[in-house]
Design a protein around this motif. Structure first.
Motif, PDB file in Angstrom:
ATOM      1  N   ASN A  92      44.671  54.939 -38.747  1.00  0.00           N
ATOM      2  CA  ASN A  92      46.012  54.895 -38.144  1.00  0.00           C
ATOM      3  C   ASN A  92      47.037  54.289 -39.091  1.00  0.00           C
ATOM      4  OD1 ASN A  92      45.131  56.085 -35.774  1.00  0.00           O
ATOM      5  ND2 ASN A  92      44.679  54.125 -34.802  1.00  0.00           N
ATOM      6  N   ARG A  93      46.647  53.223 -39.780  1.00  0.00           N
ATOM      7  CA  ARG A  93      47.554  52.575 -40.724  1.00  0.00           C
ATOM      8  C   ARG A  93      47.954  53.544 -41.831  1.00  0.00           C
ATOM      9  NH1 ARG A  93      47.418  47.310 -42.624  1.00  0.00           N
ATOM     10  NH2 ARG A  93      46.936  46.742 -40.491  1.00  0.00           N
ATOM     11  N   TRP A  94      46.962  54.229 -42.395  1.00  0.00           N
ATOM     12  CA  TRP A  94      47.258  55.146 -43.496  1.00  0.00           C
ATOM     13  C   TRP A  94      48.108  56.324 -43.040  1.00  0.00           C
ATOM     14  CZ3 TRP A  94      47.585  55.634 -48.525  1.00  0.00           C
ATOM     15  CH2 TRP A  94      47.089  54.595 -49.301  1.00  0.00           C
ATOM     16  N   ARG A  95      47.879  56.788 -41.836  1.00  0.00           N
ATOM     17  CA  ARG A  95      48.722  57.883 -41.333  1.00  0.00           C
ATOM     18  C   ARG A  95      50.172  57.438 -41.185  1.00  0.00           C
ATOM     19  NH1 ARG A  95      44.372  60.470 -37.099  1.00  0.00           N
ATOM     20  NH2 ARG A  95      43.277  61.715 -38.674  1.00  0.00           N
ATOM     21  N   SER A  96      50.393  56.155 -40.897  1.00  0.00           N
ATOM     22  CA  SER A  96      51.767  55.665 -40.737  1.00  0.00           C
ATOM     23  C   SER A  96      52.413  55.268 -42.066  1.00  0.00           C
ATOM     24  CB  SER A  96      51.809  54.490 -39.760  1.00  0.00           C
ATOM     25  OG  SER A  96      51.167  53.370 -40.293  1.00  0.00           O
ATOM     26  N   GLN A  97      51.601  54.964 -43.086  1.00  0.00           N
ATOM     27  CA  GLN A  97      52.196  54.495 -44.339  1.00  0.00           C
ATOM     28  C   GLN A  97      52.200  55.541 -45.450  1.00  0.00           C
ATOM     29  OE1 GLN A  97      49.732  51.013 -44.779  1.00  0.00           O
ATOM     30  NE2 GLN A  97      48.418  51.906 -46.334  1.00  0.00           N
ATOM     31  N   ARG A  98      51.471  56.635 -45.298  1.00  0.00           N
ATOM     32  CA  ARG A  98      51.452  57.620 -46.390  1.00  0.00           C
ATOM     33  C   ARG A  98      52.851  58.191 -46.635  1.00  0.00           C
ATOM     34  NH1 ARG A  98      47.831  62.354 -43.640  1.00  0.00           N
ATOM     35  NH2 ARG A  98      48.918  62.373 -41.653  1.00  0.00           N
ATOM     36  N   GLY A  99      53.155  58.340 -47.901  1.00  0.00           N
ATOM     37  CA  GLY A  99      54.450  58.873 -48.299  1.00  0.00           C
ATOM     38  C   GLY A  99      55.598  57.876 -48.203  1.00  0.00           C
ATOM     39  N   LYS A 100      55.311  56.651 -47.804  1.00  0.00           N
ATOM     40  CA  LYS A 100      56.368  55.642 -47.618  1.00  0.00           C
ATOM     41  C   LYS A 100      56.342  54.608 -48.743  1.00  0.00           C
ATOM     42  CE  LYS A 100      56.706  55.817 -42.591  1.00  0.00           C
ATOM     43  NZ  LYS A 100      56.614  55.018 -41.353  1.00  0.00           N
ATOM     44  N   VAL A 101      57.400  53.811 -48.755  1.00  0.00           N
ATOM     45  CA  VAL A 101      57.478  52.654 -49.643  1.00  0.00           C
ATOM     46  C   VAL A 101      57.414  51.402 -48.777  1.00  0.00           C
ATOM     47  CG1 VAL A 101      58.925  51.405 -51.299  1.00  0.00           C
ATOM     48  CG2 VAL A 101      58.851  53.910 -51.351  1.00  0.00           C
ATOM     49  N   ALA A 102      56.609  50.447 -49.198  1.00  0.00           N
ATOM     50  CA  ALA A 102      56.474  49.179 -48.472  1.00  0.00           C
ATOM     51  C   ALA A 102      56.450  48.056 -49.499  1.00  0.00           C
ATOM     52  CB  ALA A 102      55.204  49.186 -47.635  1.00  0.00           C
ATOM     53  N   GLN A 103      56.471  46.827 -49.004  1.00  0.00           N
ATOM     54  CA  GLN A 103      56.401  45.663 -49.880  1.00  0.00           C
ATOM     55  C   GLN A 103      55.107  44.910 -49.595  1.00  0.00           C
ATOM     56  OE1 GLN A 103      59.399  46.115 -47.921  1.00  0.00           O
ATOM     57  NE2 GLN A 103      60.040  47.340 -49.670  1.00  0.00           N
ATOM     58  N   LEU A 104      54.342  44.686 -50.652  1.00  0.00           N
ATOM     59  CA  LEU A 104      53.167  43.836 -50.516  1.00  0.00           C
ATOM     60  C   LEU A 104      53.607  42.418 -50.863  1.00  0.00           C
ATOM     61  CD1 LEU A 104      50.078  44.015 -49.854  1.00  0.00           C
ATOM     62  CD2 LEU A 104      49.782  43.495 -52.268  1.00  0.00           C
ATOM     63  N   LEU A 105      53.427  41.510 -49.912  1.00  0.00           N
ATOM     64  CA  LEU A 105      53.822  40.114 -50.083  1.00  0.00           C
ATOM     65  C   LEU A 105      52.560  39.286 -50.304  1.00  0.00           C
ATOM     66  CD1 LEU A 105      56.257  39.850 -47.036  1.00  0.00           C
ATOM     67  CD2 LEU A 105      56.785  40.562 -49.372  1.00  0.00           C
ATOM     68  N   THR A 106      52.524  38.571 -51.416  1.00  0.00           N
ATOM     69  CA  THR A 106      51.381  37.701 -51.690  1.00  0.00           C
ATOM     70  C   THR A 106      51.881  36.272 -51.816  1.00  0.00           C
ATOM     71  OG1 THR A 106      50.188  39.491 -52.791  1.00  0.00           O
ATOM     72  CG2 THR A 106      49.409  37.252 -53.208  1.00  0.00           C
ATOM     73  N   GLY A 107      51.494  35.457 -50.830  1.00  0.00           N
ATOM     74  CA  GLY A 107      51.844  34.051 -50.839  1.00  0.00           C
ATOM     75  C   GLY A 107      50.859  33.278 -51.692  1.00  0.00           C
ATOM     76  N   HIS A 108      51.382  32.318 -52.446  1.00  0.00           N
ATOM     77  CA  HIS A 108      50.569  31.470 -53.307  1.00  0.00           C
ATOM     78  C   HIS A 108      50.896  30.013 -53.021  1.00  0.00           C
ATOM     79  CE1 HIS A 108      50.915  35.283 -55.457  1.00  0.00           C
ATOM     80  NE2 HIS A 108      49.830  34.967 -56.124  1.00  0.00           N
ATOM     81  N   ALA A 109      49.866  29.180 -52.978  1.00  0.00           N
ATOM     82  CA  ALA A 109      50.046  27.738 -52.900  1.00  0.00           C
ATOM     83  C   ALA A 109      49.088  27.124 -53.911  1.00  0.00           C
ATOM     84  CB  ALA A 109      49.752  27.229 -51.494  1.00  0.00           C
ATOM     85  N   VAL A 110      49.667  26.464 -54.911  1.00  0.00           N
ATOM     86  CA  VAL A 110      48.867  25.866 -55.976  1.00  0.00           C
ATOM     87  C   VAL A 110      49.084  24.347 -55.917  1.00  0.00           C
ATOM     88  CG1 VAL A 110      48.312  25.928 -58.434  1.00  0.00           C
ATOM     89  CG2 VAL A 110      49.312  27.959 -57.347  1.00  0.00           C
ATOM     90  N   SER A 163      52.922  54.556 -57.153  1.00  0.00           N
ATOM     91  CA  SER A 163      53.514  53.630 -58.112  1.00  0.00           C
ATOM     92  C   SER A 163      53.674  52.263 -57.474  1.00  0.00           C
ATOM     93  CB  SER A 163      54.882  54.131 -58.594  1.00  0.00           C
ATOM     94  OG  SER A 163      55.821  54.135 -57.542  1.00  0.00           O
ATOM     95  N   ILE A 164      53.817  51.267 -58.345  1.00  0.00           N
ATOM     96  CA  ILE A 164      54.169  49.932 -57.896  1.00  0.00           C
ATOM     97  C   ILE A 164      55.328  49.453 -58.754  1.00  0.00           C
ATOM     98  CG2 ILE A 164      51.811  49.410 -57.166  1.00  0.00           C
ATOM     99  CD1 ILE A 164      51.724  47.415 -59.555  1.00  0.00           C
ATOM    100  N   ASP A 165      56.143  48.615 -58.182  1.00  0.00           N
ATOM    101  CA  ASP A 165      57.239  47.991 -58.915  1.00  0.00           C
ATOM    102  C   ASP A 165      57.071  46.491 -58.750  1.00  0.00           C
ATOM    103  OD1 ASP A 165      59.577  47.302 -60.202  1.00  0.00           O
ATOM    104  OD2 ASP A 165      60.894  47.965 -58.594  1.00  0.00           O
ATOM    105  N   GLY A 166      56.486  45.855 -59.767  1.00  0.00           N
ATOM    106  CA  GLY A 166      56.243  44.433 -59.698  1.00  0.00           C
ATOM    107  C   GLY A 166      54.960  44.047 -60.399  1.00  0.00           C
TER     108      GLY A 166
END
Length: 195
Positions: A92-110, A163-166
Protein backbone atom coordinates in the motif's frame (compact mmCIF):
# COMPACT_ATOMS: atom_id res chain seq x y z
CA UNK A 1 37.18 5.83 23.68
CA UNK A 2 34.58 4.06 21.57
CA UNK A 3 31.65 4.92 19.35
CA UNK A 4 28.41 3.42 20.64
CA UNK A 5 25.49 2.99 18.25
CA UNK A 6 22.12 3.11 20.05
CA UNK A 7 20.49 1.20 17.21
CA UNK A 8 20.01 -2.30 15.88
CA UNK A 9 20.00 -1.11 12.26
CA UNK A 10 22.26 -3.27 10.08
CA UNK A 11 22.49 -0.39 7.59
CA UNK A 12 23.84 2.04 10.20
CA UNK A 13 26.29 -0.58 11.40
CA UNK A 14 27.41 -1.19 7.80
CA UNK A 15 28.02 2.54 7.24
CA UNK A 16 30.22 2.78 10.32
CA UNK A 17 32.10 -0.43 9.55
CA UNK A 18 32.66 0.66 5.93
CA UNK A 19 33.95 3.93 7.40
CA UNK A 20 36.56 2.09 9.47
CA UNK A 21 34.70 2.06 12.79
CA UNK A 22 33.89 -1.04 14.85
CA UNK A 23 30.97 0.34 16.86
CA UNK A 24 29.71 -0.95 20.16
CA UNK A 25 26.11 -1.94 19.43
CA UNK A 26 23.65 -1.11 22.19
CA UNK A 27 20.12 -0.81 20.78
CA UNK A 28 17.91 1.52 22.77
CA UNK A 29 14.49 0.31 23.80
CA UNK A 30 12.10 3.27 23.63
CA UNK A 31 8.38 3.61 22.99
CA UNK A 32 8.58 5.25 19.57
CA UNK A 33 4.83 5.33 18.99
CA UNK A 34 4.18 7.25 22.22
CA UNK A 35 6.90 9.77 21.39
CA UNK A 36 5.48 10.29 17.90
CA UNK A 37 1.96 10.80 19.28
CA UNK A 38 3.25 13.26 21.90
CA UNK A 39 5.17 15.33 19.35
CA UNK A 40 3.31 18.47 18.31
CA UNK A 41 6.17 20.15 16.48
CA UNK A 42 7.44 19.97 12.93
CA UNK A 43 8.36 16.59 11.44
CA UNK A 44 12.08 17.40 11.70
CA UNK A 45 11.73 17.87 15.45
CA UNK A 46 9.88 14.57 15.81
CA UNK A 47 12.67 12.48 14.27
CA UNK A 48 15.31 14.44 16.22
CA UNK A 49 13.39 13.76 19.45
CA UNK A 50 13.28 10.04 18.65
CA UNK A 51 17.03 10.01 17.99
CA UNK A 52 17.75 11.88 21.22
CA UNK A 53 15.52 9.55 23.25
CA UNK A 54 17.55 6.60 21.96
CA UNK A 55 20.89 8.23 22.76
CA UNK A 56 19.69 9.40 26.20
CA UNK A 57 18.71 5.84 27.08
CA UNK A 58 22.17 4.49 26.30
CA UNK A 59 24.54 7.41 27.10
CA UNK A 60 24.61 6.97 30.92
CA UNK A 61 26.09 3.50 30.42
CA UNK A 62 28.99 4.87 28.36
CA UNK A 63 30.12 8.10 30.10
CA UNK A 64 33.47 8.37 28.30
CA UNK A 65 32.37 7.24 24.85
CA UNK A 66 30.57 8.86 21.93
CA UNK A 67 26.96 7.68 21.73
CA UNK A 68 24.97 8.02 18.51
CA UNK A 69 21.18 7.73 18.28
CA UNK A 70 19.34 7.97 14.95
CA UNK A 71 15.83 7.68 13.61
CA UNK A 72 14.47 8.03 10.09
CA UNK A 73 10.98 8.67 8.77
CA UNK A 74 9.58 9.57 5.37
CA UNK A 75 7.59 12.77 4.94
CA UNK A 76 5.14 11.96 2.13
CA UNK A 77 2.34 14.34 1.19
CA UNK A 78 2.78 16.16 4.51
CA UNK A 79 2.47 13.01 6.65
CA UNK A 80 5.27 11.22 8.49
CA UNK A 81 5.56 7.56 7.52
CA UNK A 82 7.37 5.04 9.68
CA UNK A 83 8.28 1.44 9.00
CA UNK A 84 5.49 -0.51 7.29
CA UNK A 85 6.20 -3.79 9.22
CA UNK A 86 3.96 -5.99 7.00
CA UNK A 87 3.86 -7.02 3.35
CA UNK A 88 0.38 -5.54 2.86
CA UNK A 89 1.35 -2.21 4.41
CA UNK A 90 4.48 -2.12 2.24
CA UNK A 91 2.47 -2.75 -0.93
CA UNK A 92 0.00 0.00 0.00
CA UNK A 93 2.81 2.41 0.85
CA UNK A 94 4.58 1.81 -2.45
CA UNK A 95 1.38 2.23 -4.42
CA UNK A 96 0.91 5.64 -2.79
CA UNK A 97 4.52 6.82 -3.14
CA UNK A 98 5.54 5.56 -6.59
CA UNK A 99 6.25 8.35 -9.02
CA UNK A 100 6.28 10.94 -6.21
CA UNK A 101 8.89 13.03 -4.46
CA UNK A 102 9.16 12.82 -0.68
CA UNK A 103 11.63 13.84 2.01
CA UNK A 104 13.50 11.30 4.07
CA UNK A 105 14.19 12.83 7.48
CA UNK A 106 16.98 11.33 9.56
CA UNK A 107 17.30 12.61 13.10
CA UNK A 108 20.69 12.37 14.78
CA UNK A 109 21.65 12.78 18.42
CA UNK A 110 25.35 12.53 19.22
CA UNK A 111 26.44 12.67 22.88
CA UNK A 112 29.91 13.00 24.38
CA UNK A 113 30.63 13.86 28.02
CA UNK A 114 27.54 15.99 28.54
CA UNK A 115 27.70 17.67 25.12
CA UNK A 116 25.04 17.15 22.48
CA UNK A 117 24.68 17.62 18.76
CA UNK A 118 21.06 17.06 17.74
CA UNK A 119 20.15 17.65 14.11
CA UNK A 120 17.90 16.34 11.35
CA UNK A 121 19.16 15.78 7.82
CA UNK A 122 16.56 16.05 5.02
CA UNK A 123 17.06 14.35 1.66
CA UNK A 124 14.64 14.53 -1.27
CA UNK A 125 13.75 11.13 -2.70
CA UNK A 126 12.26 10.72 -6.18
CA UNK A 127 10.50 7.36 -6.30
CA UNK A 128 10.32 5.54 -9.63
CA UNK A 129 7.03 4.69 -11.29
CA UNK A 130 7.32 1.08 -10.19
CA UNK A 131 5.16 -1.73 -11.60
CA UNK A 132 2.65 -3.56 -9.41
CA UNK A 133 4.58 -6.81 -9.98
CA UNK A 134 7.82 -5.26 -8.72
CA UNK A 135 6.06 -3.70 -5.73
CA UNK A 136 4.63 -7.10 -4.77
CA UNK A 137 7.98 -8.86 -5.24
CA UNK A 138 9.86 -6.19 -3.28
CA UNK A 139 7.39 -6.34 -0.40
CA UNK A 140 7.56 -10.15 -0.33
CA UNK A 141 11.38 -10.01 -0.20
CA UNK A 142 11.02 -8.73 3.35
CA UNK A 143 13.73 -6.13 2.84
CA UNK A 144 11.58 -2.98 3.12
CA UNK A 145 9.36 -4.07 6.02
CA UNK A 146 11.56 -2.55 8.75
CA UNK A 147 12.82 0.45 6.76
CA UNK A 148 11.70 4.05 6.99
CA UNK A 149 9.93 4.87 3.76
CA UNK A 150 9.64 1.17 2.93
CA UNK A 151 12.86 1.16 0.91
CA UNK A 152 16.60 0.73 1.02
CA UNK A 153 19.03 2.68 -1.10
CA UNK A 154 21.86 0.20 -0.80
CA UNK A 155 20.11 -3.06 -1.76
CA UNK A 156 17.02 -4.21 -3.71
CA UNK A 157 15.35 -0.83 -3.24
CA UNK A 158 18.03 0.77 -5.40
CA UNK A 159 16.06 -0.42 -8.44
CA UNK A 160 13.14 1.82 -7.51
CA UNK A 161 14.71 5.15 -6.49
CA UNK A 162 15.14 7.44 -9.50
CA UNK A 163 17.20 10.07 -7.70
CA UNK A 164 18.08 11.63 -4.39
CA UNK A 165 19.00 15.20 -3.60
CA UNK A 166 21.10 15.27 -0.47
CA UNK A 167 23.31 13.08 1.70
CA UNK A 168 23.24 9.43 0.54
CA UNK A 169 24.58 8.09 3.86
CA UNK A 170 21.72 9.82 5.66
CA UNK A 171 19.24 7.97 3.44
CA UNK A 172 20.91 4.72 4.42
CA UNK A 173 20.43 5.70 8.06
CA UNK A 174 23.36 7.73 9.44
CA UNK A 175 24.85 10.90 8.00
CA UNK A 176 28.60 10.36 8.07
CA UNK A 177 29.25 14.08 7.31
CA UNK A 178 27.03 15.10 10.24
CA UNK A 179 28.80 12.62 12.52
CA UNK A 180 32.18 14.02 11.42
CA UNK A 181 31.03 17.59 12.22
CA UNK A 182 29.69 16.45 15.60
CA UNK A 183 33.00 14.83 16.48
CA UNK A 184 34.86 17.99 15.47
CA UNK A 185 32.57 20.05 17.73
CA UNK A 186 33.65 17.80 20.62
CA UNK A 187 37.34 18.33 19.74
CA UNK A 188 37.64 14.80 18.32
CA UNK A 189 38.71 13.51 14.91
CA UNK A 190 36.94 10.86 12.87
CA UNK A 191 40.23 9.00 12.39
CA UNK A 192 40.47 8.42 16.17
CA UNK A 193 37.66 5.86 15.77
CA UNK A 194 39.13 3.94 12.85
CA UNK A 195 40.00 0.32 13.62
Amino acid sequence: MRLVLASQSPSRRMLLENGGVSPVLHPANIDEESLIRASAGPAEETVAALARAKAETVAPLYPDDVVVGCDSMLLLDGTLQGKPHTVDATVNRWRSQRGKVAQLLTGHAVHYRGQWVVETVTTRIRFGDVSDADIEAYARSGEPLECAGAFTLEALGSWFIDSIDGDPSSVIGLSMPLLRRALYSFGLNASEFWS
